[in-house]
Scaffold this active site. Structure first.
Site, PDB file in Angstrom:
ATOM      1  CE  LYS A   1      -3.312   2.520   2.514  1.00 36.67           C
ATOM      2  NZ  LYS A   1      -4.461   2.383   3.620  1.00 36.67           N
TER       3      LYS A   1
ATOM      4  CE  LYS B   1      -5.918   2.116  -1.069  1.00 39.24           C
ATOM      5  NZ  LYS B   1      -6.660   2.157   1.014  1.00 39.24           N
TER       6      LYS B   1
END
Ligand code: PBG
Length: 332
Positions: free
Chosen positions: A202, A255
């Site tokens: 992330k 992400k």
């Protein structure tokens, strides 16, 4: 003239396979399945916070009642997985409204699982929506997020989610060691069947902008760069994923999506667990904004976007477009 024709006749002609839609469909290499889409849902504790999200046209904050209705609409369309984000009524320095057994995510999960037992309920596990300072964990004396203290409260919250019937816990905080700690706690409490989808790679990203308005989770000071990943790093993403797989993650996530398709591909080639990609709020809002201005064709852009994730190697796609995509492509 004749000579030229003879020469062209020897050409390889890939265009033959693009002549008609039937032919193109026959040789198509990748397809998006509605069953691989996950629809995020924002759920508010205070009903007066419900309603449309200005920065994400077409997305709303739900009450528990409308979230359950929405789950029914999604299930009918074939979207069978939702990712819950809670927006609590009260926030404090240690995110205590997050581990409240009667907190907003816990109540929403119970309500959705009761109404639609086959719906897969995934709960985002983080503290930024629950802390008054907007960071993803407990702040230490130097103003940093304290890793191990934060892991302790994540574990505590994860157990309350599992008890509320959540099928998949999805830690998005980026603390070290949280997957292992959550796995051990779930197993010790009899929740061996509850899966973990780790936000492993992330990145600290500008593309989360609209989400922070939606979830009221913008950091009140500083940024998230001391815990989320640095955009230029790819090898480090492989290391993060390897650690999470080792610690017991069932599914790993990359992400955001669009600027990180190389990471999705590298993860797919290297690891044998399912790879999820999160098509985040900023990616959604850009397409919506351009479409509203008449600059791009939204439906075609979304189809191209989602198949791009599949082509890059994603098994699971978390996207605010899930419902619309299913409505356009579901069984007629
Ligand atoms: C919570 C969380 C965020 C997103 C998912 N979980 C925000 C953040 O890290 O700032 C972003 C989702 C999106 O932009 O759609 N930490």
């Amino acid at each position: 003239m004749t000579m030229i024709r003879t020469r062209l006749a020897q050409l390889l002609r890939p265009r033959r396979l693009r002549r008609t839609e039937t032919m193109r469909a026959l040789v198509r290499e990748h397809r998006v399945e509605i069953a691989q889409l996950v629809q995020p849902l924002f759920i508010v504790e205070n009903p007066s916070d419900a309603g449309p999200i200005t920065s994400m046209p077409g997305v709303s904050r739900h009450t528990i009642t409308t979230a359950v209705q929405e789950a029914g609409v999604l299930e009918a369309l074939g979207v069978r997985s939702v990712l819950l984000f809670g927006i609590p009524e009260t926030k404090d320095a240690v995110a205590s409204s997050n581990y409240d057994p009667n907190g907003i995510v816990q109540q929403a999960a119970r309500a959705i699982k009761t109404a639609f037992p086959h719906m897969l309920v995934v709960a985002d596990l983080c503290n930024c929506e629950y802390t008054d300072h907007g960071h993803c964990g407990i702040i230490d004396e130097q103003g940093y997020v304290d890793n191990d203290a934060t892991v302790e409260i994540l574990v505590r919250t994860a157990l309350t989610y599992a008890r509320a019937g959540v099928d998949v816990i999805a830690p998005s905080d980026m603390m070290d060691g949280r997957v292992k700690a959550i796995r051990e706690a779930l197993d010790a409490d009899g929740f061996e069947q509850v899966a973990i989808m780790a936000y492993s790679a992330k990145y600290a990203s500008a593309f989360y902008g609209p989400f922070r308005e939606a979830a009221d989770s913008a950091p009140q000071f500083g940024d998230r760069r001391s815990y989320q990943m640095d955009a230029p790093n790819a090898r480090e993403a492989m290391r993060e994923i390897a650690i999470d797989v080792d610690e017991g993650a069932d599914i790993v996530m990359v992400k955001p999506g669009m600027p990180y398709l190389d990471i999705v591909r590298a993860a797919r080639d290297r690891f044998d667990v399912p790879i999820a990609v999160y098509n985040v709020s900023g990616e959604y809002s850009m397409i919506k904004a351009a479409a509203r201005n008449g600059w791009i064709d939204e439906d075609r852009a979304v189809d191209e976007l989602l198949v791009g994730f599949v082509r890059a190697g994603a098994d699971v796609i978390i996207t605010y477009f899930a419902k619309d995509y299913a409505a356009r492509h579901g069984a007629q």
